[in-house]
Design a protein around this motif. Structure first.
Motif, short mmCIF file in Angstrom:
data_model
loop_
_atom_site.label_atom_id
_atom_site.label_comp_id
_atom_site.label_asym_id
_atom_site.label_seq_id
_atom_site.Cartn_x
_atom_site.Cartn_y
_atom_site.Cartn_z
N ARG A 141 0.88 -1.35 0.13
CA ARG A 141 0.07 0.03 0.06
C ARG A 141 0.81 1.29 0.01
O ARG A 141 0.74 2.13 0.79
N PRO A 142 1.57 1.39 -1.13
CA PRO A 142 2.65 2.55 -1.17
C PRO A 142 1.73 3.92 -1.15
O PRO A 142 0.76 4.10 -1.83
N LYS A 143 2.26 4.96 -0.43
CA LYS A 143 1.64 6.36 -0.54
C LYS A 143 2.76 7.24 -1.45
O LYS A 143 3.89 6.96 -1.48
N ALA A 144 1.97 8.27 -1.84
CA ALA A 144 2.79 9.30 -2.65
C ALA A 144 3.88 9.64 -1.93
O ALA A 144 4.01 10.07 -0.55
N VAL A 150 12.44 -2.81 -4.57
CA VAL A 150 12.01 -4.05 -5.47
C VAL A 150 13.01 -4.80 -5.70
O VAL A 150 14.16 -4.28 -6.44
N SER A 151 13.17 -6.00 -5.16
CA SER A 151 14.39 -6.86 -5.61
C SER A 151 14.04 -7.71 -6.64
O SER A 151 12.80 -8.11 -6.64
N GLY A 152 14.84 -8.11 -7.44
CA GLY A 152 14.29 -8.96 -8.64
C GLY A 152 13.44 -8.13 -9.48
O GLY A 152 12.64 -8.61 -10.11
N ALA A 153 14.01 -6.95 -9.57
CA ALA A 153 13.18 -5.90 -10.39
C ALA A 153 12.77 -6.06 -11.72
O ALA A 153 12.01 -5.42 -12.53
N ALA A 154 13.98 -6.75 -12.54
CA ALA A 154 13.76 -6.97 -13.93
C ALA A 154 13.07 -8.04 -14.38
O ALA A 154 13.05 -8.29 -15.43
N GLY A 155 12.38 -8.86 -13.46
CA GLY A 155 11.81 -9.90 -13.82
C GLY A 155 10.22 -9.70 -14.10
O GLY A 155 9.79 -8.36 -14.01
N ALA A 156 9.58 -10.80 -14.48
CA ALA A 156 8.19 -10.49 -14.87
C ALA A 156 7.26 -9.91 -13.75
O ALA A 156 6.47 -8.94 -14.22
N VAL A 157 7.46 -10.22 -12.44
CA VAL A 157 6.79 -9.58 -11.36
C VAL A 157 7.21 -8.20 -11.18
O VAL A 157 6.73 -7.17 -10.85
N GLY A 158 8.59 -8.08 -10.96
CA GLY A 158 9.12 -6.71 -10.52
C GLY A 158 9.34 -5.78 -11.42
O GLY A 158 8.86 -4.52 -10.95
N THR A 159 9.07 -5.81 -12.60
CA THR A 159 8.94 -4.67 -13.78
C THR A 159 7.54 -4.06 -13.39
O THR A 159 7.21 -2.93 -13.48
N VAL A 160 6.50 -5.04 -13.10
CA VAL A 160 5.27 -4.38 -12.77
C VAL A 160 5.08 -3.81 -11.41
O VAL A 160 4.39 -2.62 -11.37
N VAL A 161 5.43 -4.39 -10.51
CA VAL A 161 5.55 -3.74 -9.36
C VAL A 161 6.21 -2.27 -9.19
O VAL A 161 5.43 -1.33 -8.71
N GLY A 162 7.38 -2.17 -9.97
CA GLY A 162 8.06 -0.93 -10.08
C GLY A 162 7.17 0.18 -10.57
O GLY A 162 6.93 1.36 -10.41
N GLN A 163 6.41 -0.31 -11.68
CA GLN A 163 5.51 0.83 -12.71
C GLN A 163 4.28 1.14 -11.68
O GLN A 163 3.93 2.19 -11.80
N LEU A 164 3.62 0.08 -11.02
CA LEU A 164 2.46 0.23 -10.12
C LEU A 164 3.08 1.44 -9.03
O LEU A 164 2.15 1.99 -8.67
N ALA A 165 4.26 0.91 -8.50
CA ALA A 165 4.70 1.91 -7.40
C ALA A 165 4.72 3.65 -8.16
O ALA A 165 4.11 4.31 -7.07
N LYS A 166 5.25 3.46 -9.14
CA LYS A 166 5.34 4.82 -9.74
C LYS A 166 3.77 5.62 -10.04
O LYS A 166 3.81 6.91 -9.75
N ILE A 167 2.96 4.61 -10.54
CA ILE A 167 1.63 5.30 -10.64
C ILE A 167 0.99 5.75 -9.51
O ILE A 167 0.43 6.68 -9.31
N LYS A 168 1.34 5.22 -8.32
CA LYS A 168 0.81 5.63 -6.98
C LYS A 168 1.80 6.62 -6.49
O LYS A 168 1.41 7.25 -5.25
N GLY A 169 2.78 7.43 -7.11
CA GLY A 169 3.34 8.37 -6.64
C GLY A 169 4.69 8.13 -5.84
O GLY A 169 5.00 9.03 -5.29
N ALA A 170 4.87 6.98 -5.87
CA ALA A 170 6.31 6.64 -4.82
C ALA A 170 7.43 6.83 -5.32
O ALA A 170 7.65 7.00 -6.93
N ARG A 171 8.60 6.81 -4.63
CA ARG A 171 9.91 6.79 -5.28
C ARG A 171 10.38 5.22 -5.41
O ARG A 171 10.29 4.63 -4.24
N VAL A 172 10.89 4.91 -6.50
CA VAL A 172 11.26 3.48 -6.63
C VAL A 172 12.80 3.21 -6.84
O VAL A 172 13.17 3.61 -7.63
N VAL A 173 13.10 2.24 -6.06
CA VAL A 173 14.54 1.59 -6.21
C VAL A 173 14.57 0.21 -6.41
O VAL A 173 13.73 -0.49 -5.80
N GLY A 174 15.24 -0.19 -7.48
CA GLY A 174 15.07 -1.63 -7.93
C GLY A 174 16.63 -2.11 -7.66
O GLY A 174 17.65 -1.46 -7.78
#
Length: 337
Positions: A141-144, A150-174
């Motif tokens: 439940r990330p907040k702006a 995100v570990s394993g950020a370039a995998g099938a799950v991680g790539t989506v996690v990072g983009q969803l976090a950006k949609i929610k206004g978070a700062r994302v580190v992979g």
């Protein structure tokens, strides 16, 4: 008419190899009433399958030695004795690694063929995308303005996690395992990306990338990366425990820092989850992901290997980091595409 299947030849000790797979050819039986003949189009290979190669109780039964390996498959109905699944229907199901499969309609989900690529239903609009959606949005439940790692950020799950976090206004580190993957994640909008294979001090690199600490951690990897993240947790941090790929091939129980004191003093929520926990909400997830895809807010990368013979090697490549995004094997073309 004959069909080849891939069977589990024996259980691996440590990292699996080609020796664990055996090809077998068998004749396809005639269809009975209610059955369909499926031609495999795409096969999904996923890290969780490594656990199913072992004996022992888990959240899903192990593969049986001498039996076909199974997993997510997209297939086309090429012959039918079932009115609900006419010839030409494309379906998604948990099916054996076989060129052709005789099945009834149980567990088969017809797919649309006029929107997103059908392969996306094994990726962004399938298990990996739904894993990212529920793990991040229901547990973390990330907040702006918060920091999400995100570990394993370039995998099938991680790539989506990072983009969803950006949609929610978070700062994302992979974290990822090659310079090419780092560049790809930066292209997706990650604010900082660390190549853990070339970084001499992962703890220092994470601390520098997260100067305000870590509010959410989506853990696909475990091991030293997770140990370092625990030292950076902020008060009331949330951790979605999705995978532990760094441990999957271990021959003995890994030992490391004990995280409980760090979780306690920061009042951190740590929750392990399996995507099937959210099965009743899958339509919600698919609808949301589809909407963001249509709006151009989500990109999705596929690594597609061609040929039924290549399924074992594509699976083994997961543990060497050979894929970016979702690893699939294309077995055949959809006849109506």
């Amino acid at each position: 008419m004959n069909s080849r299947s891939i069977l589990l030849a024996n259980r691996p000790q440590g990292e699996p190899s080609a020796a664990q797979f055996r090809f077998e050819t068998a004749e396809i039986p005639p269809l009975q009433s209610g059955e369909v003949l499926l031609k495999t189009l795409y096969v999904s290979v996923d890290p969780y399958m490594r656990g199913r190669m072992n004996e022992g109780k888990s959240y899903i039964p192990p593969f049986e030695v001498g039996e076909p390996i199974s997993g997510g498959v997209i297939a086309e109905v090429v012959d039918s004795q079932n009115d609900s699944l006419p010839k030409g229907t494309v379906v998604l199901g948990n099916l054996p690694w076989s060129e052709y499969t005789v099945s009834n309609d149980k567990g088969l989900n017809p797919l649309p063929t006029d929107g997103a690529p059908i392969s996306y239903f094994l990726g962004l609009l399938g298990m990996p995308g739904l894993t990212a959606y529920f793990g991040l949005l229901d547990i973390c439940r990330p907040k702006a303005g918060e920091t999400v790692v995100v570990s394993g950020a370039a995998g099938a799950v991680g790539t989506v996690v990072g983009q969803l976090a950006k949609i929610k206004g978070a700062r994302v580190v992979g974290t990822a395992g090659s310079d090419d993957k780092v560049a790809y994640l930066q292209q997706l909008g990650f604010d900082a990306v660390i190549n853990y294979k070339t970084t001499p001090d992962i703890a220092q690199a994470l601390a520098e990338a997260c100067p305000d600490g870590v509010d959410c951690y989506f853990d696909n990897v475990g091991g030293a990366i997770s140990d370092a993240v625990y030292d950076l947790l902020n008060k009331h941090a949330r951790i979605a425990l999705c995978g532990q790929i760094s441990h999957y091939n271990a021959t003995q129980e890994p030992q490391g820092p004990r995280p409980e004191p760090k979780l306690l003093k920061t009042s951190t929520l740590l929750k392990g989850f399996i995507v099937s926990d959210y099965a009743e909400r899958f339509p919600e997830g698919v609808q949301a992901l589809s909407q963001w895809l249509q709006e151009g807010k989500l990109q999705f990368e596929e690594t597609i290997t061609e040929g039924f013979d290549q399924i074992p090697q594509a699976f083994l490549g997961l543990f060497k980091g050979e894929n970016t995004g979702k690893q699939l094997v294309k077995v055949a073309d959809y006849s109506r595409s």
